[in-house]
Design a protein around this motif. Structure first.
Motif, PDB file in Angstrom:
ATOM      1  N   GLN A  12       0.781  -1.243   0.114  1.00 56.77           N
ATOM      2  CA  GLN A  12       0.011  -0.022  -0.043  1.00 56.77           C
ATOM      3  C   GLN A  12       0.710   1.151  -0.005  1.00 56.77           C
ATOM      4  O   GLN A  12       0.509   2.263  -0.448  1.00 56.77           O
ATOM      5  CB  GLN A  12      -0.918  -0.022   1.153  1.00 56.77           C
ATOM      6  N   ALA A  13       2.053   1.112   0.391  1.00 50.01           N
ATOM      7  CA  ALA A  13       2.982   2.411   0.598  1.00 50.01           C
ATOM      8  C   ALA A  13       3.573   2.479  -0.821  1.00 50.01           C
ATOM      9  O   ALA A  13       4.295   3.342  -0.927  1.00 50.01           O
ATOM     10  CB  ALA A  13       4.040   2.129   1.609  1.00 50.01           C
ATOM     11  N   GLY A  14       3.294   1.647  -1.845  1.00 46.98           N
ATOM     12  CA  GLY A  14       3.772   1.648  -3.199  1.00 46.98           C
ATOM     13  C   GLY A  14       4.973   0.860  -3.646  1.00 46.98           C
ATOM     14  O   GLY A  14       5.616   0.970  -4.490  1.00 46.98           O
ATOM     15  N   HIS A  15       5.326  -0.200  -2.861  1.00 46.09           N
ATOM     16  CA  HIS A  15       6.395  -0.951  -2.786  1.00 46.09           C
ATOM     17  C   HIS A  15       6.225  -2.166  -3.323  1.00 46.09           C
ATOM     18  O   HIS A  15       5.222  -2.968  -3.119  1.00 46.09           O
ATOM     19  CB  HIS A  15       7.344  -1.225  -1.777  1.00 46.09           C
ATOM     20  N   ARG A  16       6.604  -2.866  -4.509  1.00 51.07           N
ATOM     21  CA  ARG A  16       6.348  -3.990  -5.040  1.00 51.07           C
ATOM     22  C   ARG A  16       6.855  -4.895  -4.181  1.00 51.07           C
ATOM     23  O   ARG A  16       7.991  -5.078  -3.729  1.00 51.07           O
ATOM     24  CB  ARG A  16       7.047  -4.289  -6.361  1.00 51.07           C
ATOM     25  N   THR A  17       5.832  -5.802  -3.393  1.00 45.09           N
ATOM     26  CA  THR A  17       6.093  -6.857  -2.531  1.00 45.09           C
ATOM     27  C   THR A  17       5.424  -8.065  -2.760  1.00 45.09           C
ATOM     28  O   THR A  17       4.332  -8.556  -3.420  1.00 45.09           O
ATOM     29  CB  THR A  17       5.348  -6.188  -1.163  1.00 45.09           C
ATOM     30  N   VAL A  18       6.163  -9.056  -2.278  1.00 44.31           N
ATOM     31  CA  VAL A  18       5.844 -10.648  -2.551  1.00 44.31           C
ATOM     32  C   VAL A  18       5.929 -11.250  -0.976  1.00 44.31           C
ATOM     33  O   VAL A  18       6.926 -10.851  -0.221  1.00 44.31           O
ATOM     34  CB  VAL A  18       6.645 -11.433  -3.567  1.00 44.31           C
ATOM     35  N   VAL A  19       5.056 -11.932  -0.751  1.00 47.43           N
ATOM     36  CA  VAL A  19       4.961 -12.722   0.617  1.00 47.43           C
ATOM     37  C   VAL A  19       5.101 -14.250   0.250  1.00 47.43           C
ATOM     38  O   VAL A  19       4.327 -14.755  -0.621  1.00 47.43           O
ATOM     39  CB  VAL A  19       3.691 -12.542   1.527  1.00 47.43           C
ATOM     40  N   VAL A  20       6.232 -14.945   0.729  1.00 41.23           N
ATOM     41  CA  VAL A  20       6.552 -16.160   0.576  1.00 41.23           C
ATOM     42  C   VAL A  20       6.152 -17.220   1.758  1.00 41.23           C
ATOM     43  O   VAL A  20       6.822 -16.963   2.520  1.00 41.23           O
ATOM     44  CB  VAL A  20       8.173 -16.503   0.029  1.00 41.23           C
ATOM     45  N   ASP A  21       5.354 -18.234   1.649  1.00 39.95           N
ATOM     46  CA  ASP A  21       5.224 -19.043   2.758  1.00 39.95           C
ATOM     47  C   ASP A  21       6.080 -20.167   2.739  1.00 39.95           C
ATOM     48  O   ASP A  21       6.211 -21.061   1.707  1.00 39.95           O
ATOM     49  CB  ASP A  21       3.762 -19.648   2.581  1.00 39.95           C
ATOM     50  N   PHE A  22       7.104 -20.306   3.817  1.00 41.13           N
ATOM     51  CA  PHE A  22       7.904 -21.244   3.837  1.00 41.13           C
ATOM     52  C   PHE A  22       7.500 -22.493   4.668  1.00 41.13           C
ATOM     53  O   PHE A  22       8.252 -23.535   4.961  1.00 41.13           O
ATOM     54  CB  PHE A  22       9.246 -20.892   4.591  1.00 41.13           C
ATOM     55  N   ASP A  23       6.166 -22.259   4.994  1.00 39.80           N
ATOM     56  CA  ASP A  23       5.770 -23.346   5.904  1.00 39.80           C
ATOM     57  C   ASP A  23       5.225 -24.779   5.066  1.00 39.80           C
ATOM     58  O   ASP A  23       4.058 -24.980   5.028  1.00 39.80           O
ATOM     59  CB  ASP A  23       4.453 -22.826   7.012  1.00 39.80           C
ATOM     60  N   VAL A  24       6.255 -25.168   4.471  1.00 39.19           N
ATOM     61  CA  VAL A  24       5.737 -26.292   3.516  1.00 39.19           C
ATOM     62  C   VAL A  24       4.977 -27.477   4.478  1.00 39.19           C
ATOM     63  O   VAL A  24       5.583 -28.021   5.499  1.00 39.19           O
ATOM     64  CB  VAL A  24       6.892 -26.924   2.788  1.00 39.19           C
ATOM     65  N   GLY A  25       4.000 -27.925   3.871  1.00 36.10           N
ATOM     66  CA  GLY A  25       3.060 -29.019   4.790  1.00 36.10           C
ATOM     67  C   GLY A  25       1.956 -28.593   5.753  1.00 36.10           C
ATOM     68  O   GLY A  25       1.123 -29.337   5.792  1.00 36.10           O
ATOM     69  N   LEU A  26       2.305 -27.267   5.941  1.00 36.59           N
ATOM     70  CA  LEU A  26       1.391 -26.616   7.041  1.00 36.59           C
ATOM     71  C   LEU A  26       0.732 -25.314   6.558  1.00 36.59           C
ATOM     72  O   LEU A  26       0.849 -24.356   7.217  1.00 36.59           O
ATOM     73  CB  LEU A  26       1.679 -26.754   8.350  1.00 36.59           C
ATOM     74  N   ARG A  27       0.555 -25.313   5.204  1.00 33.25           N
ATOM     75  CA  ARG A  27       0.547 -23.724   4.444  1.00 33.25           C
ATOM     76  C   ARG A  27      -0.807 -22.972   5.213  1.00 33.25           C
ATOM     77  O   ARG A  27      -1.793 -23.679   5.193  1.00 33.25           O
ATOM     78  CB  ARG A  27       0.559 -23.607   3.089  1.00 33.25           C
ATOM     79  N   ASN A  28      -0.402 -21.712   5.666  1.00 29.38           N
ATOM     80  CA  ASN A  28      -1.578 -20.994   6.210  1.00 29.38           C
ATOM     81  C   ASN A  28      -1.858 -19.781   5.613  1.00 29.38           C
ATOM     82  O   ASN A  28      -2.825 -19.028   5.493  1.00 29.38           O
ATOM     83  CB  ASN A  28      -1.274 -20.684   7.559  1.00 29.38           C
TER      84      ASN A  28
END
Lengths: 269, 248
Positions: free
Chosen positions: A29-45
């Motif tokens: 929202q502040a204008g930065h290109r952002t990606v969130v990566v889930d490292f919880d393989v097997g218990l993804r939330n």
């Protein structure tokens, strides 16, 4: 070159994924290109919290195994521009996160984004170690109770020794403390550690204090990151934290018990 | 010059030796990891331990130590060493130790013999006393200085010297030194000074809340400490066989 931020804690259930989602949304929202990566393989939330679970086709492990391209696996958020999600695999385990694979994916993401947020699993095993290895900064999520603080202390020790920065002798990973599920009322009654107690034990810079709030639970259940709830105190506290992460100075709020009105004092506990 | 650790065997029972090694390794796992040692068998030269030498060497290896040779003993021991893949050192072959070290060695040898005499008494007699089975190398000059907090789960060992920490030691962290341990912050974890038997070593700290303190193997747990000292500047020293913890 993107900044890689790991959201970690050691202990489970303290609010890592909620924080990853909130910080990701706030930065986008502040204008930065952002990606969130889930490292919880097997218990993804993460996909649930961000309300994209029905849109997951390919995941992080597919990209690592070259079964899909990054472009195919990234899910663009429909509410916020500049925000993407890379979901974890639910059918694999943490061994699927190979050193080379994770490095390749993060390097590729670094080209297209300003911020890569790594949502770490609990524990200090492979998934957590891989999530923190390439980090430039770390947000250590801690609840104001003894066992969570102890685990955070342990994680801080690992951050200073088992990251790429430590291995290459580069400047250390920048550490931020985010205190979540904070209840000033319970602190006053002596049932919880205070902000100052935790700051003294962990001795790192305080990024924010998120008050214990029903709105967090509601937001998780609805798949809407709590930071989008402008009304809630938790949402506002996350907004402050993102501003501080971007270098702004803001006073910490929600540290004192709410003043009760006359009727509240009359009938309250 | 390099220092080598000498494991002096004082008893011919492999079982007893194994137990002793285990206890030592458990006390400071990081300390013994891949530590090259020379096994000194001169005290047990008259016994039949040579038959068990290969087994004992294997035992050391499984505990993470790296036995490289033996010292002392007759031809039976030399042959056993050869079978076990170890070299044989004579006293002359040892790394060029200064006079100081020789002195220290003799002193500790004398102590070891005294200790072994005590050993013949039932083991329970002195459960908290460690046997000086490892010779200490001459302390190196200077000290190891740490400016970062020592976090839970971390272990820092100042080999052959003093340890100076300019931050807090967290609960669940462990700091060890062959010399003194100084903590210019809160000591909330475990601190061990004189880990190779220096009884003159001390522990100093700005705020005393240690989980465990130890000097030359004599240790005390937090439940035994005087509660009125908690959070105060304190020092720990050894007087005879007892730890003395006092306010600074």
């Amino acid at each position: 070159m993107a900044k890689i931020i790991v959201v970690t804690s050691g202990k489970g259930g303290v609010g890592k994924t909620t924080t990853s989602a909130a910080i990701g949304v706030g930065l986008a929202q502040a204008g930065h290109r952002t990606v969130v990566v889930d490292f919880d393989v097997g218990l993804r939330n993460l996909d649930l919290i961000m309300g994209v679970e029905r849109r997951v086709v390919y995941d992080f492990v597919n990209v690592i195994n070259n079964e899909a391209t990054l472009h195919q696996a990234l899910i663009r958020d429909k509410r916020v521009d500049n925000l993407s999600i890379l979901a974890a695999s639910q059918t694999r385990d943490k061994d699927a996160l190979t050193d080379e694979g994770v490095e390749r994916v993060l390097t590729e993401l670094s080209k297209d984004f300003d911020y890569v947020i790594c949502d770490s699993p609990a524990g200090i095993e492979r998934g957590a170690l891989m999530a923190m290895y390439f980090a430039d900064e770390a947000i250590v999520v801690t609840n104001p109770e003894v066992s969570s603080v102890r685990d955070s202390d342990r994680i801080l020790g690992i951050l200073s020794s088992k990251t790429r920065r430590a291995a290459n002798g580069q400047p250390k990973v920048r550490e931020h403390l985010l205190l979540t599920r904070y209840s000033p009322e319970r602190v006053r009654r002596g049932e919880m550690l205070s902000v100052d107690d935790v700051k003294e034990i962990l001795a790192i810079e305080l990024l924010g204090v998120i008050p214990e709030s029903q709105s967090v639970l509601n937001a998780s259940n609805a798949g809407i990151p709590v930071i989008l709830d402008e009304e809630s105190d938790a949402g506002q506290a996350y907004r402050d934290a993102v501003a501080r992460l971007l270098g702004e100075q803001r006073p910490h709020r929600f540290l004192e018990p709410e003043k009760k009105g006359f009727l509240g004092r009359l009938f309250g506990s | 010059m390099m220092t080598l650790t000498i494991l002096r065997l004082m008893h011919s029972s492999v079982e007893l030796l194994a137990r002793e090694v285990d206890r030592r390794v458990k006390e400071a796992p990081g300390l013994f990891k891949q530590l090259p040692v020379i096994v000194d068998v001169s005290e047990v030269a008259g016994t039949d331990l040579h038959a068990d030498l290969p087994g004992f060497v294997e035992l050391l290896r499984t505990r993470g130590l790296v036995p490289i040779g033996i010292r002392g003993g007759d031809s039976r021991f030399r042959e056993a060493a050869f079978t076990a893949g170890l070299s044989v050192f004579s006293n002359k072959h040892l790394p060029d130790a200064g006079d100081g070290e020789r002195e220290a060695e003799r002193e500790s040898a004398a102590r070891s013999s005294a200790e072994s005499a005590k050993r013949s008494a039932p083991a329970e007699a002195e459960p908290r006393r460690e046997r000086a089975a490892l010779d200490e190398p001459a302390p190196a000059a200077g000290s190891l200085t740490v400016t970062q907090p020592v976090r839970s789960g971390q272990q820092i060992y100042a080999r052959g010297t003093d340890l100076v920490i300019l931050a807090a030691v967290s609960p669940g962290a462990e700091v060890l030194a062959d010399g003194h341990v100084h903590v210019y912050g809160a000591l909330n974890g475990r601190a061990l000074a004189g880990v190779r038997g220096n009884t003159n070593a001390r522990i100093f700290c700005k705020s005393f809340r240690a989980e465990l303190v130890s000097i030359a193997g004599i240790y005390g747990l937090s439940e035994q400490f005087d509660a009125s000292l908690a959070g105060l500047p304190a020092q720990v020293s050894l007087q005879g066989d007892t730890l003395r913890i006092e306010r600074l």
